[in-house]
Scaffold this active site. Structure first.
Site, PDB file in Angstrom:
ATOM      1  N   LYS A   1       6.508   8.828  -8.954  1.00 56.50           N
ATOM      2  CA  LYS A   1       6.445   8.304  -7.762  1.00 56.50           C
ATOM      3  C   LYS A   1       7.378   6.953  -9.015  1.00 56.50           C
ATOM      4  O   LYS A   1       8.368   5.980  -8.734  1.00 56.50           O
ATOM      5  CB  LYS A   1       5.670   7.484  -7.384  1.00 56.50           C
ATOM      6  CG  LYS A   1       5.557   8.420  -6.357  1.00 56.50           C
ATOM      7  CD  LYS A   1       4.433   8.320  -5.015  1.00 56.50           C
ATOM      8  CE  LYS A   1       3.970   9.093  -4.117  1.00 56.50           C
ATOM      9  NZ  LYS A   1       2.855   9.435  -3.684  1.00 56.50           N
TER      10      LYS A   1
ATOM     11  N   GLN B   1      -2.876   6.123  -3.441  1.00 50.78           N
ATOM     12  CA  GLN B   1      -2.778   7.400  -3.009  1.00 50.78           C
ATOM     13  C   GLN B   1      -4.239   8.449  -3.445  1.00 50.78           C
ATOM     14  O   GLN B   1      -5.229   7.746  -3.033  1.00 50.78           O
ATOM     15  CB  GLN B   1      -2.349   7.717  -5.609  1.00 50.78           C
ATOM     16  CG  GLN B   1      -2.201   9.450  -4.911  1.00 50.78           C
ATOM     17  CD  GLN B   1      -0.589  10.017  -4.179  1.00 50.78           C
ATOM     18  OE1 GLN B   1       0.281   9.291  -4.986  1.00 50.78           O
ATOM     19  NE2 GLN B   1      -0.997  10.917  -3.599  1.00 50.78           N
TER      20      GLN B   1
ATOM     21  N   ASP C   1       3.613   3.518   2.663  1.00 47.71           N
ATOM     22  CA  ASP C   1       3.072   4.556   3.297  1.00 47.71           C
ATOM     23  C   ASP C   1       3.162   4.236   4.663  1.00 47.71           C
ATOM     24  O   ASP C   1       2.717   5.589   5.368  1.00 47.71           O
ATOM     25  CB  ASP C   1       1.554   4.984   3.054  1.00 47.71           C
ATOM     26  CG  ASP C   1       1.848   6.420   1.636  1.00 47.71           C
ATOM     27  OD1 ASP C   1       2.818   6.791   1.706  1.00 47.71           O
ATOM     28  OD2 ASP C   1       0.772   6.063   0.958  1.00 47.71           O
TER      29      ASP C   1
END
Ligand code: NDP
Length: 297
Positions: free
Chosen positions: A54, A98, A121
């Site tokens: 990422k 994460q 997200d």
């Protein structure tokens, strides 16, 4: 006739190209550099790989990338303090924590402490509610990538029968919301669904997000249907070593389907591309600019 293979790798490269163009324009026209912060707690090897890739792709499209790597034993209060700091940092437009988090941390509390406008997200309860009510939101990256590929392949999805196998908060449920938003008739199947084969056989679009290797065989697929395989499962090869497979049995499904995404090289690459797309969208919204067309729903 063999199914069209939907090339997620190539599609993701196109999306990243679009993102890079928007980032360059934001810099040139407004002096703004979109910034993405990724927070990793602990040393989960898969998470470390995701975070690294990422960060690399964030820089490649011209954005600012910030990584915060915290010890597995980090106290919840310290993680929340970091998120608060990122929430108030004007150079950060997207925040990703994460998952999974170590067991002592309350995932819901942590995710819901992210500013919903920076929640790239799309897991914050506000974004879940906005998506469910058809309002502008941050859309979870994996379902967004699936929707982009479906729209690209079909144009309009209106009136199509869609079956989503899996009802997780990160894939199945938001995927179903997105398909409903595009006027599909949506069925969500799960581990308690009766006659799953019959349910799947009715579908013009099948999205498999189960986490069970090659679970969906070709004889469940309606001829000509589009199959989107979200699953990522590692299995042993007979000759030794391992390989990645999806939740559908690729060869038998590809023989019947009209179109299919491979694993690897289908949904996977789209997920990171959509994370970058969401960061640009968040940056535009934060600055009162229109969100780039084609990069969100
Ligand atoms: P979860 O484990 O959270 O959810 C799995 C879902 O599948 C559940 O709703 C479960 O039903 C359902 N299920 C389990 N067994 C069956 C069965 N026999 N028949 C029908 N449904 C069943 O998984 P995720 O949604 O997080 O992920 C799904 C897959 O997608 C995984 O392989 C994961 O690795 C992959 N993934 C890939 C991503 C990408 O970027 N390509 C991103 C995210 C995930 P129930 O609710 O009843 O238990």
């Amino acid at each position: 006739m063999a199914a069209t293979v939907i090339d997620g790798k190539a599609f993701a490269a196109r999306v990243r190209g679009q993102v890079a163009t928007h980032v360059a324009a934001l810099k040139a026209d407004h002096g703004i550099t979109p910034g993405l912060a990724v927070v990793l707690v602990g040393e989960d090897p898969a998470s470390q790989v995701y975070v690294k890739s990422k960060g690399k792709m964030t820089l490649e499209v011209g954005m600012k990338s910030v990584e915060h790597k915290l010890d597995a034993g980090t106290a919840e209060a310290d993680l929340l303090a970091l998120i608060h700091q990122l929430n108030t940092d004007p150079e950060i437009h997207g925040i990703l924590v994460q998952l999974p988090l170590p067991g002592h941390l309350d995932e819901d509390l942590v995710i819901n402490s992210i500013d919903p406008a920076k929640d790239v997200d799309g897991f914050h309860i506000s974004n879940v509610g906005l998506l469910g009510t058809g309002q502008d939101s941050m859309v979870p990256c994996t379902p967004l990538g699936c929707l982009m590929m479906l729209r690209d392949h079909h144009g309009s999805l209106s009136g199509m029968d869609a079956v989503v196998i899996g009802r997780s908060n990160i894939v199945g449920k938001p995927m179903a919301q997105l398909l409903l938003g595009d006027s599909c008739t949506v069925t969500i199947a799960h581990s308690r669904t009766k006659d799953l084969a019959d349910v799947v056989r009715r579908a013009d679009i099948v999205v498999a997000a189960v986490g069970r290797p090659q679970m969906v065989p070709g004889d469940w697929i309606k001829p000509g249907a589009t199959v989107i395989d979200v699953g990522i499962n590692r299995i042993d090869k007979p000759e030794g070593g391992t390989r990645l497979v999806g939740d559908v049995d690729y060869d038998s499904c590809a023989a019947v389907a009209g179109a299919i995404t491979p694993v690897p090289g289908g949904v996977g690459p789209m997920t990171i591309a959509c994370l970058l797309a969401n960061t640009v969208t968040a940056c535009c919204r934060a600055n009162g600019l229109p969100a780039p067309e084609g990069l969100t729903v």
